[in-house]
Motif scaffolding. Structure first.
Motif, PDB file in Angstrom:
ATOM      1  N   SER A   5     -36.944  62.256 -18.906  1.00 59.86           N
ATOM      2  CA  SER A   5     -37.200  61.660 -17.595  1.00 59.86           C
ATOM      3  C   SER A   5     -37.094  60.140 -17.653  1.00 59.86           C
ATOM      4  N   GLN A   6     -37.609  59.570 -18.738  1.00 58.72           N
ATOM      5  CA  GLN A   6     -37.531  58.120 -18.904  1.00 58.72           C
ATOM      6  C   GLN A   6     -36.080  57.655 -18.998  1.00 58.72           C
ATOM      7  N   ARG A   7     -35.268  58.396 -19.754  1.00 61.21           N
ATOM      8  CA  ARG A   7     -33.859  58.028 -19.890  1.00 61.21           C
ATOM      9  C   ARG A   7     -33.128  58.167 -18.555  1.00 61.21           C
ATOM     10  N   THR A   8     -33.465  59.237 -17.813  1.00 63.31           N
ATOM     11  CA  THR A   8     -32.844  59.440 -16.502  1.00 63.31           C
ATOM     12  C   THR A   8     -33.213  58.319 -15.549  1.00 63.31           C
ATOM     13  N   ASN A   9     -34.491  57.961 -15.513  1.00 66.93           N
ATOM     14  CA  ASN A   9     -34.937  56.879 -14.634  1.00 66.93           C
ATOM     15  C   ASN A   9     -34.283  55.560 -15.000  1.00 66.93           C
ATOM     16  N   SER A  10     -34.151  55.310 -16.303  1.00 62.03           N
ATOM     17  CA  SER A  10     -33.513  54.066 -16.752  1.00 62.03           C
ATOM     18  C   SER A  10     -32.046  54.034 -16.366  1.00 62.03           C
ATOM     19  N   ALA A  11     -31.353  55.174 -16.551  1.00 57.01           N
ATOM     20  CA  ALA A  11     -29.936  55.246 -16.191  1.00 57.01           C
ATOM     21  C   ALA A  11     -29.749  55.055 -14.692  1.00 57.01           C
ATOM     22  N   ASN A  12     -30.629  55.673 -13.889  1.00 55.61           N
ATOM     23  CA  ASN A  12     -30.538  55.526 -12.436  1.00 55.61           C
ATOM     24  C   ASN A  12     -30.800  54.091 -12.002  1.00 55.61           C
ATOM     25  N   ALA A  13     -31.759  53.437 -12.671  1.00 50.37           N
ATOM     26  CA  ALA A  13     -32.060  52.045 -12.335  1.00 50.37           C
ATOM     27  C   ALA A  13     -30.868  51.148 -12.647  1.00 50.37           C
ATOM     28  N   ASP A  14     -30.214  51.387 -13.779  1.00 52.55           N
ATOM     29  CA  ASP A  14     -29.035  50.602 -14.145  1.00 52.55           C
ATOM     30  C   ASP A  14     -27.896  50.842 -13.151  1.00 52.55           C
ATOM     31  N   LEU A  15     -27.701  52.104 -12.789  1.00 53.50           N
ATOM     32  CA  LEU A  15     -26.642  52.436 -11.847  1.00 53.50           C
ATOM     33  C   LEU A  15     -26.927  51.830 -10.482  1.00 53.50           C
ATOM     34  N   LYS A  16     -28.171  51.899 -10.047  1.00 52.54           N
ATOM     35  CA  LYS A  16     -28.525  51.344  -8.745  1.00 52.54           C
ATOM     36  C   LYS A  16     -28.293  49.835  -8.709  1.00 52.54           C
ATOM     37  N   GLU A  17     -28.542  49.159  -9.817  1.00 54.15           N
ATOM     38  CA  GLU A  17     -28.277  47.717  -9.874  1.00 54.15           C
ATOM     39  C   GLU A  17     -26.791  47.435  -9.771  1.00 54.15           C
ATOM     40  N   ARG A  18     -25.961  48.285 -10.371  1.00 59.08           N
ATOM     41  CA  ARG A  18     -24.514  48.130 -10.242  1.00 59.08           C
ATOM     42  C   ARG A  18     -24.073  48.368  -8.799  1.00 59.08           C
ATOM     43  N   VAL A  19     -24.684  49.363  -8.153  1.00 58.46           N
ATOM     44  CA  VAL A  19     -24.391  49.629  -6.744  1.00 58.46           C
ATOM     45  C   VAL A  19     -24.774  48.416  -5.900  1.00 58.46           C
ATOM     46  N   ARG A  20     -25.982  47.896  -6.140  1.00 64.58           N
ATOM     47  CA  ARG A  20     -26.443  46.726  -5.377  1.00 64.58           C
ATOM     48  C   ARG A  20     -25.509  45.540  -5.569  1.00 64.58           C
ATOM     49  N   ALA A  21     -25.109  45.294  -6.806  1.00 63.05           N
ATOM     50  CA  ALA A  21     -24.239  44.148  -7.094  1.00 63.05           C
ATOM     51  C   ALA A  21     -22.879  44.295  -6.407  1.00 63.05           C
TER      52      ALA A  21
END
Length: 301
Positions: A5-21
């Motif tokens: 779950s921690q790895r999934t949340n971290s991956a989603n957070a990284d992806l969301k930052e790429r989406v935002r950028a």
């Protein structure tokens, strides 16, 4: 919390930052106006292009039916649809993941003298109390967030009992996806390896030369994997995330709502060589109802 779950949340957070950028650098719709960004002419041209190309939106979104309602738009972009809700007499609130969009939407309302509230927000974690809105509207946004199901759960939470969600997601069963992207775009990728090929694709599809060159650069550098091909083919080179949904998948996403209706709109005529622009609107609408690229979900809490 488990390590998975921690790895999934971290991956989603990284992806969301790429989406935002990505969307911070490319505010949705800004490429459809050559006027100075933020000027009245800029917003007028964006609006004219939107409702000429996607002429179904005013009726599908039911702007006129929003009078007196509290409306939340998730992913307000430049404020184009937002302005229609405000003009119709809605009590409008718009949120977006990027500061760029919020600044431009606020500017759009200032120029037009329209009332509305705007704030930067994450669709998966809305900062509103339960049962705050009569209607939640989101057009072409939630297929770009890592956890779409969570975002739809948030929509359900902030809607009042009996309130309505109107959400557009990209349609897996569309002509645009099954033929345009999976067949024609893949076939055309080889043409993008040369300048003459780029010009051929431009002539056949009408896609801007500069956009095609960006796609070509990614393809030629090997930066665009097969997993990224869909995302690159929807909203521009460099787009980090886009998904498509079948009707069954859409119903599953909205399973906690009491009533759900699906409608398909928008036949992307760019992928119908030669004949696309000759289709009468009545036939275009009929074809889009089955194979449209935009799957609209109308859900009642």
């Amino acid at each position: 919390m488990s390590q998975l779950s921690q790895r999934t949340n971290s991956a989603n957070a990284d992806l969301k930052e790429r989406v935002r950028a990505f969307w911070q650098a490319h505010p949705c719709g800004n490429k459809f106006s050559d006027a100075e960004m933020g000027t009245p002419e800029f917003f007028d041209r964006v609006e004219a292009h939107r409702y000429a190309k996607e002429w179904h939106i005013p009726a599908a979104a039911d702007f006129s039916g929003a009078h007196g309602l509290s409306v939340l738009e998730i992913g307000c972009g430049l404020g184009t649809d937002a302005a229609q809700f405000a003009k119709a007499g809605a009590r409008y609130t718009g949120v977006d993941l990027t500061e760029a969009a919020i600044d431009l939407a606020r500017r759009r309302f200032e120029i037009s003298g329209l009332p509305g509230n705007f704030q930067v927000a994450d669709a998966e974690n809305l900062d509103f109390a339960d049962a705050s809105f009569d209607r939640v509207y989101s057009h072409g946004v939630l297929h770009h967030t890592p956890d779409t199901a969570r975002a739809i759960s948030e929509i359900h939470r902030v809607l009042k009992p009996g309130g309505h969600a109107i959400v557009m997601l990209y349609h897996r069963g569309s002509y645009n996806y099954r033929i345009g992207i999976r067949v024609l775009r893949r076939a055309g990728a080889g043409l993008l390896k040369s300048e003459s090929g780029i010009k051929i694709v431009h002539h056949l599809t009408g896609e801007p030369i500069e956009s095609l060159r960006e796609h070509a650069e990614l393809l030629n550098s090997g930066q665009s994997s097969s997993d990224e091909f869909l995302s690159q083919s929807t909203d521009g080179a460099g787009n980090p995330l886009a998904r498509v949904y079948s009707r069954r998948e859409a119903r599953e996403l909205f399973k906690n709502f009491s009533q759900v209706e699906l409608r398909a709109y928008f036949l992307n005529k760019r992928f119908i060589p030669l004949l696309g622009n000759l289709l009468p609107r009545s036939l275009e609408s009929a074809l889009a109802s089955r194979w449209g690229w935009h799957l609209w979900i109308y859900a009642t809490k």
